[in-house]
Design a protein around this motif. Structure first.
Motif, short mmCIF file in Angstrom:
data_model
loop_
_atom_site.label_atom_id
_atom_site.label_comp_id
_atom_site.label_asym_id
_atom_site.label_seq_id
_atom_site.Cartn_x
_atom_site.Cartn_y
_atom_site.Cartn_z
N MET A 5 32.69 -98.67 -0.36
CA MET A 5 32.03 -98.15 0.84
C MET A 5 31.08 -97.02 0.52
SD MET A 5 31.55 -98.65 3.98
CE MET A 5 32.89 -99.76 4.40
N ALA A 6 31.41 -96.19 -0.46
CA ALA A 6 30.52 -95.10 -0.85
C ALA A 6 29.18 -95.65 -1.34
CB ALA A 6 31.17 -94.24 -1.93
N ALA A 7 29.23 -96.74 -2.10
CA ALA A 7 27.99 -97.35 -2.59
C ALA A 7 27.15 -97.85 -1.43
CB ALA A 7 28.32 -98.49 -3.55
N TRP A 8 27.78 -98.52 -0.46
CA TRP A 8 27.03 -99.02 0.70
C TRP A 8 26.44 -97.87 1.51
CZ3 TRP A 8 25.31 -103.61 0.72
CH2 TRP A 8 26.04 -104.69 0.22
N LEU A 9 27.22 -96.81 1.73
CA LEU A 9 26.72 -95.69 2.51
C LEU A 9 25.54 -95.01 1.82
CD1 LEU A 9 30.06 -94.04 3.72
CD2 LEU A 9 28.34 -95.16 5.14
N LEU A 10 25.65 -94.84 0.50
CA LEU A 10 24.57 -94.19 -0.23
C LEU A 10 23.30 -95.02 -0.17
CD1 LEU A 10 23.60 -91.89 -1.97
CD2 LEU A 10 24.42 -93.12 -3.98
N LEU A 11 23.43 -96.33 -0.36
CA LEU A 11 22.25 -97.19 -0.29
C LEU A 11 21.60 -97.12 1.09
CD1 LEU A 11 23.19 -100.48 -2.19
CD2 LEU A 11 21.43 -98.82 -2.80
N ALA A 12 22.42 -97.16 2.13
CA ALA A 12 21.88 -97.12 3.49
C ALA A 12 21.13 -95.82 3.74
CB ALA A 12 23.01 -97.30 4.50
N MET A 13 21.71 -94.70 3.29
CA MET A 13 21.06 -93.42 3.51
C MET A 13 19.76 -93.29 2.72
SD MET A 13 24.01 -90.53 3.92
CE MET A 13 24.95 -90.98 2.47
#
Length: 228
Positions: free
Chosen positions: A164-172
């Motif tokens: 989830m951290a990877a997805w959140l970082l990419l989205a931001m």
């Protein structure tokens, strides 16, 4: 067919060399003017050949645009991930992640940001491009997830947060970069990078169930429905 030079020692390009020159020309054009600039005529003018020759080597423009996009963004990903030097240990990994985010938010990379933004839009009508966009986004997520897994192993972030951290970082990062194209972003991108990293690493555990924000009336209605 044109040759590589007009001198006495001019040599006719092999098919592989010609295709490579057309591809290189298209990549240069896309980096300067975006994916929307890629037409048969524009690429031919860039390379110095006839449109018919470009069409001969690249008969499907949708697939050609997808190839150009994929090569540009994959090269950036390889460069950024290869430069990641986060050593073991929470502090070192966090510092490495901060440098990685600062790199991705660097204004000098706005040419690649424009290519990403246009690819998302053009992919709605170009399935070959859409498939390549999904492939490259998956590759980014996978690469970042591996880095975050290392962070979790050293207690830099909570266990189970890597995906989830990877997805959140990419989205931001994607959102912030897209905003910057129209000058809607903080001027201090370094501070933006620090706050983005903190938002990903320092929030509450991601497996916590969200609070029930429905009204009391709607919950009561559900209860009555269950009693039937």
């Amino acid at each position: 067919m044109k040759t590589t030079s007009t001198g006495a020692g001019a040599r006719r390009m092999s098919p592989e060399e010609r295709d490579h020159s057309i591809l290189d020309g298209a990549i240069g054009l896309a980096r300067e003017s975006g994916l929307e600039s890629l037409t048969v005529r524009a690429v031919a003018a860039r390379v110095g050949v006839t449109p018919a020759l470009v069409a001969h080597y690249r008969p499907g423009m949708d697939a050609f645009v997808a190839d150009v996009f994929g090569l540009i963004v994959a090269a950036e990903r390889d460069e950024v991930i290869a430069a990641f030097d986060g050593a073991d240990g929470p502090a070192a990994l966090r510092a490495g992640l901060l440098r990685l985010i600062e790199t991705l938010l660097d204004a000098d990379r706005d040419d690649v940001t424009l290519i990403w933004v246009q690819a998302w839009a053009l992919g709605a009508r170009n399935e070959a491009l859409a498939a390549r966009v999904r492939q490259e986004m998956d590759a980014w997520q996978s690469a970042l997830e591996q880095i975050f897994a290392r962070a979790a192993a050293t207690d830099a972030i909570a266990a189970g947060r890597a995906d989830m951290a990877a997805w959140l970082l990419l989205a931001m990062v994607d959102g912030m970069n897209a905003h910057s194209l129209v000058k809607w972003a903080p001027r201090d991108r370094a501070d933006l990078a620090r706050r983005a990293l903190s938002a990903v690493l320092d929030t509450a555990p991601l497996d916590t169930a969200p609070p029930d924000t429905r009204s009391a009336d709607s919950r009561s209605a559900d209860s009555r429905s269950d009693d039937k």
